[in-house]
Scaffold this active site. Structure first.
Site, mmCIF file in Angstrom:
data_model
loop_
_atom_site.group_PDB
_atom_site.id
_atom_site.type_symbol
_atom_site.label_atom_id
_atom_site.label_comp_id
_atom_site.label_asym_id
_atom_site.label_seq_id
_atom_site.Cartn_x
_atom_site.Cartn_y
_atom_site.Cartn_z
ATOM 1 N N LEU A 175 -9.356 -20.875 114.177
ATOM 2 C CA LEU A 175 -10.158 -19.692 113.864
ATOM 3 C C LEU A 175 -11.184 -19.991 112.769
ATOM 4 C CD1 LEU A 175 -7.154 -17.171 113.604
ATOM 5 C CD2 LEU A 175 -8.376 -17.865 115.653
ATOM 6 N N GLY A 414 11.946 -29.014 81.874
ATOM 7 C CA GLY A 414 11.034 -30.158 82.057
ATOM 8 C C GLY A 414 11.331 -30.927 83.336
ATOM 9 N N GLU A 437 -3.270 -17.125 106.756
ATOM 10 C CA GLU A 437 -2.996 -15.957 107.629
ATOM 11 C C GLU A 437 -3.412 -14.664 106.936
ATOM 12 O OE1 GLU A 437 -2.652 -16.408 110.459
ATOM 13 O OE2 GLU A 437 -1.924 -18.467 110.458
ATOM 14 N N THR A 439 -5.177 -13.631 102.995
ATOM 15 C CA THR A 439 -4.693 -13.623 101.608
ATOM 16 C C THR A 439 -3.967 -12.292 101.323
ATOM 17 O OG1 THR A 439 -6.735 -12.582 100.875
ATOM 18 C CG2 THR A 439 -6.682 -15.005 100.840
ATOM 19 N N SER A 440 -3.296 -12.250 100.184
ATOM 20 C CA SER A 440 -2.626 -10.988 99.808
ATOM 21 C C SER A 440 -3.626 -9.836 99.724
ATOM 22 C CB SER A 440 -1.915 -11.148 98.464
ATOM 23 O OG SER A 440 -0.746 -11.895 98.648
HETATM 24 C C1 LIG Z 1 -3.336 -25.207 104.190
HETATM 25 C C2 LIG Z 1 -4.142 -24.277 105.026
HETATM 26 C C3 LIG Z 1 -3.868 -24.156 106.372
HETATM 27 C C4 LIG Z 1 -4.636 -23.304 107.170
HETATM 28 N N1 LIG Z 1 -4.387 -23.232 108.516
HETATM 29 C C5 LIG Z 1 -5.230 -22.534 109.308
HETATM 30 C C6 LIG Z 1 -5.120 -22.570 110.734
HETATM 31 O O1 LIG Z 1 -4.213 -23.176 111.271
HETATM 32 N N2 LIG Z 1 -6.041 -21.919 111.473
HETATM 33 C C7 LIG Z 1 -7.066 -21.220 110.916
HETATM 34 O O2 LIG Z 1 -7.881 -20.683 111.643
HETATM 35 N N3 LIG Z 1 -7.204 -21.133 109.562
HETATM 36 C C8 LIG Z 1 -6.313 -21.782 108.760
HETATM 37 N N4 LIG Z 1 -6.462 -21.737 107.388
HETATM 38 C C9 LIG Z 1 -7.514 -20.929 106.814
HETATM 39 C C10 LIG Z 1 -6.982 -19.711 106.065
HETATM 40 O O3 LIG Z 1 -6.521 -18.737 106.947
HETATM 41 C C11 LIG Z 1 -8.112 -19.219 105.141
HETATM 42 O O4 LIG Z 1 -8.225 -20.191 104.114
HETATM 43 C C12 LIG Z 1 -7.828 -17.860 104.546
HETATM 44 O O5 LIG Z 1 -7.866 -16.869 105.536
HETATM 45 C C13 LIG Z 1 -8.826 -17.501 103.458
HETATM 46 O O6 LIG Z 1 -10.133 -17.778 103.841
HETATM 47 P P1 LIG Z 1 -11.079 -18.639 102.855
HETATM 48 O O7 LIG Z 1 -10.310 -19.833 102.458
HETATM 49 O O8 LIG Z 1 -12.375 -18.844 103.499
HETATM 50 O O9 LIG Z 1 -11.220 -17.724 101.583
HETATM 51 P P2 LIG Z 1 -12.295 -16.566 101.376
HETATM 52 O O10 LIG Z 1 -12.336 -15.683 102.570
HETATM 53 O O11 LIG Z 1 -13.572 -17.151 100.914
HETATM 54 O O12 LIG Z 1 -11.625 -15.751 100.191
HETATM 55 C C14 LIG Z 1 -11.780 -16.106 98.803
HETATM 56 C C15 LIG Z 1 -11.184 -15.002 97.923
HETATM 57 O O13 LIG Z 1 -11.877 -13.761 98.164
HETATM 58 C C16 LIG Z 1 -10.949 -12.742 98.489
HETATM 59 N N5 LIG Z 1 -11.549 -11.833 99.473
HETATM 60 C C17 LIG Z 1 -12.307 -12.153 100.552
HETATM 61 N N6 LIG Z 1 -12.630 -11.056 101.248
HETATM 62 C C18 LIG Z 1 -12.064 -10.016 100.607
HETATM 63 C C19 LIG Z 1 -12.012 -8.601 100.836
HETATM 64 N N7 LIG Z 1 -12.608 -8.021 101.877
HETATM 65 N N8 LIG Z 1 -11.318 -7.832 99.970
HETATM 66 C C20 LIG Z 1 -10.689 -8.380 98.913
HETATM 67 N N9 LIG Z 1 -10.690 -9.708 98.647
HETATM 68 C C21 LIG Z 1 -11.373 -10.510 99.473
HETATM 69 C C22 LIG Z 1 -9.750 -13.465 99.055
HETATM 70 O O14 LIG Z 1 -8.556 -12.712 98.914
HETATM 71 C C23 LIG Z 1 -9.720 -14.723 98.206
HETATM 72 O O15 LIG Z 1 -9.039 -14.470 97.012
HETATM 73 C C24 LIG Z 1 -5.676 -22.554 106.576
HETATM 74 C C25 LIG Z 1 -5.929 -22.662 105.214
HETATM 75 C C26 LIG Z 1 -5.186 -23.512 104.442
HETATM 76 C C27 LIG Z 1 -5.512 -23.613 102.966
#
Ligand SMILES: Cc1cc2nc3c(=O)[nH]c(=O)nc-3n(C[C@H](O)[C@H](O)[C@H](O)COP(=O)(O)OP(=O)(O)OC[C@H]3O[C@@H](n4cnc5c(N)ncnc54)[C@H](O)[C@@H]3O)c2cc1C
Length: 571
Positions: A175, A414, A437, A439-440
């Site tokens: 995704l 430690g 999946e 963020t919180s």
């Molecule tokens: C180890 C790992 C494995 C992963 N595996 C998969 C996978 O298998 N398939 C896949 O498709 N993706 C995967 N991901 C992606 C993951 O789902 C995204 O990293 C996650 O959804 C957050 O997106 P971002 O990293 O772009 O953060 P951003 O969307 O840039 O968010 C940054 C910050 O802004 C906050 N924020 C953003 N929008 C809002 C809002 N509307 N309201 C309040 N706060 C907001 C977020 O909470 C966060 O704190 C993976 C990520 C990691 C790190």
């Protein structure tokens, strides 16, 4: 012999919840499979017995193979060689063990080589695998993609892809892109129809894809030229055997190191459309992500269970000031709170899973026969509950998982900071659970609907009616008082929010409101558990006490918060 299922009585307790009778009856559809498959159950007891037996096997593989491999997998990690992923040795061995035992594709119907298990034992297996190695749990858990294919793919696609899972095929969910994380509407990977080849071709880049080099991938792509929002996106199934996709690199990350997080390049990769065009994000990915969020709930509870056990064992062994540190109130308070959070999040995990189970079983049944009016109403009711409980579960279980891992490391002093004890790995592994999946913060965006539509309150009122031993009634009275405070606080926030043009005021307090509802709900769930087994009484008392004081803090904060103060927070 370590067995992660039999060493934890709470799992069998949740497996034997009264609603399982209904879930199994729906799932087995009058036990029709018994005439075709000699291993299909003949009645409820038989089905439950088979769940138990399979979970014992999972527990054994977790205790004897996956957990002992976890440290070397964390150390070795996967590599990319010529655009392909090579797992760590232990990951390979883990996958082989579960695949040989027929434990991939557990929830799929028997005609596709599955066990036709309901979601509860499947999610329980995910909890067990996560306790053993959270990174490996991702690779195993991506079989959720098979569930999405089962729900939305054509018969031809199902016949082609689904039987492969039981033979060990791995999956990925593609995704995220560099500019499309929380906001998946921004996905730009292009899908174009090639008339000559009579296939869809995928072109573009995906990043952060767990197990990206899997045999079968579900890919969200832009099929509608000239669009820029979610309505232009469709879902595709990609078969690695057809080529066109390479792994550019894998991320070097903090935790879950055994799970390869890949950057993928699609270059004219042939793929098939799943379901209807334009429903990719709106319908199919929403369903896929709800399943995956349940999976992260199980992963969070599994990591928290492991961290709690590590903290407990260490506290019993480590002596300071002439006695084991477990005898210091500061240490036993931490341990008791950790245990309480594990049990509360586990109760929420299986309650949510049961809601998902009932509505999914009805949905599958509706493809076989027409549901009557009562059944249709039940389907709707359970789907609504699953929709509002899933983000609540993901939010609480992942945050509690982090808190439990943090406190467990603290108990190790430690030594916890060193690589000598598993808690150092568990602490790193825990950190991802409240990020991926959704963020919180994004779980709150989804869960606030449960607050504003009154869905949480309606369910709280249902719980309020539960049969209780009279000596526990004082706990119900506490929860009723908490509910009253919750209602008043929601009222205040929505009233003030209505005076504003934007939704900022509601969004600002949203997490506090969702958490207030969550504390009441988990309090009732533990109370309900106590009615079935009095070993939960202590947890129920402690959690309700804890939830009460947490809710009071939130209520007071909101009551004393002036609208104009919102400006002070703006950056
Ligand atoms: C180890 C790992 C494995 C992963 N595996 C998969 C996978 O298998 N398939 C896949 O498709 N993706 C995967 N991901 C992606 C993951 O789902 C995204 O990293 C996650 O959804 C957050 O997106 P971002 O990293 O772009 O953060 P951003 O969307 O840039 O968010 C940054 C910050 O802004 C906050 N924020 C953003 N929008 C809002 C809002 N509307 N309201 C309040 N706060 C907001 C977020 O909470 C966060 O704190 C993976 C990520 C990691 C790190």
């Amino acid at each position: 012999m370590a067995n992660f299922y039999t060493d934890n009585n709470d799992l069998k307790f949740h497996l034997e919840h009264p609603l399982m009778k209904k879930i199994i009856a729906l799932k087995e559809n009058n036990y029709v499979d018994k005439d075709t498959y000699d291993y299909a159950p003949v009645d409820f007891e038989d089905a439950l017995d088979s769940y138990n037996q399979v979970l014992e096997i999972v527990g054994d593989i977790c205790g004897e193979i996956i957990a002992p491999n976890a440290e070397s997998v964390d150390h070795e990690g996967p590599q990319v060689i010529d655009g392909r992923v090579k797992y760590a040795r232990g990951t390979h061995e883990n996958h082989q063990a579960l695949s040989n035992a027929g434990l991939i594709g557990m929830s799929l119907p028997r005609k596709y080589g599955g066990l036709n298990f309901s979601m509860v034992p499947y999610v329980m297996a995910a909890e067990l695998v996560s306790r053993a190695d959270a990174g490996f749990a991702n690779i195993w858990g991506l079989q959720d993609c098979a569930e999405t294919l089962h729900e939305f793919a054509s018969d031809e696609q199902k016949n082609d892809f689904l039987p492969r899972f039981n033979k060990g095929a791995t999956a990925a969910m593609d995704l995220t892109e560099p500019d499309a994380g929380s906001d998946l509407q921004a996905v730009m990977l292009k899908a174009s129809w090639d008339e000559k080849k009579s296939t869809w071709l995928l072109n573009g880049v995906k990043r952060f894809i767990t197990n990206g080099d899997a045999e079968v991938s579900l890919v969200l792509a832009r099929s509608e030229e000239g669009t820029s929002d979610g309505r232009g996106l469709s879902l595709f199934v990609y078969d690695k055997a057809h080529g066109g996709m390479t792994v550019r690199r894998i991320e070097n990350k903090l935790g879950i190191k055994g799970s390869p997080t890949c950057e993928l390049v699609f270059n004219n990769a042939p793929a098939q459309l799943v379901g209807d065009r334009k429903l990719g994000l709106i319908k199919y990915v929403m369903s896929l992500m709800n399943g995956a969020r349940l999976g992260v709930g199980a992963q969070s509870v599994g990591i928290a269970e492991a961290a709690y056990r590590e903290g407990l064992n260490y506290a019993k062994e480590r002596e300071q000031f002439g006695k084991a540190i477990i005898h210091f109130p500061a240490v036993y308070e931490l341990l008791t709170q950790m245990e309480m959070k594990v049990k509360a999040s586990r109760s929420l995990l299986y309650e949510t899973t049961r809601f998902v189970d009932v509505y999914k079983s009805y949905t599958h049944l509706s493809n076989e026969r027409t549901l009557d009016k009562d059944e249709r109403n039940e389907l709707k009711n359970y789907q609504r509950l699953a929709d509002v409980f899933t983000p609540l579960l993901k939010l609480f279980s992942s945050e509690y998982c982090n808190q439990v891992a943090y406190d467990s490391l603290q108990i190790h002093g430690g030594s916890g900071y060193m690589k000598d004890y598993p808690i150092e790995r568990l602490y790193r592994d825990a950190r991802i659970t409240n990020i991926y999946e959704g963020t919180s913060q994004l779980q709150v965006v989804a869960a606030i609907r449960g607050v504003t539509t009154g869905a949480y309150l309606k369910q709280i009122r249902e719980y309020e009616l539960m049969n209780l031993h009279p000596e526990l009634d004082y706990l119900r009275r506490d929860l009723i008082e908490m509910t009253h405070q919750y209602e008043k606080t929601v009222e205040r926030v929505t009233e003030i929010n209505a005076q504003e043009e934007s939704n900022d005021y509601l969004d600002f307090h949203a997490r506090r409101l969702v958490e207030m509802a969550g504390h009441i709900i988990m309090g009732y769930l533990l109370l309900n558990d106590t009615m079935r087994n009095d070993s939960f009484e202590k947890q129920a008392i402690l959690f309700i006490k804890y939830g009460k004081s947490e809710n009071q803090q939130r209520m007071h904060y909101i009551q004393n918060f002036e609208l104009k103060e919102l400006g002070m927070f703006k950056k």
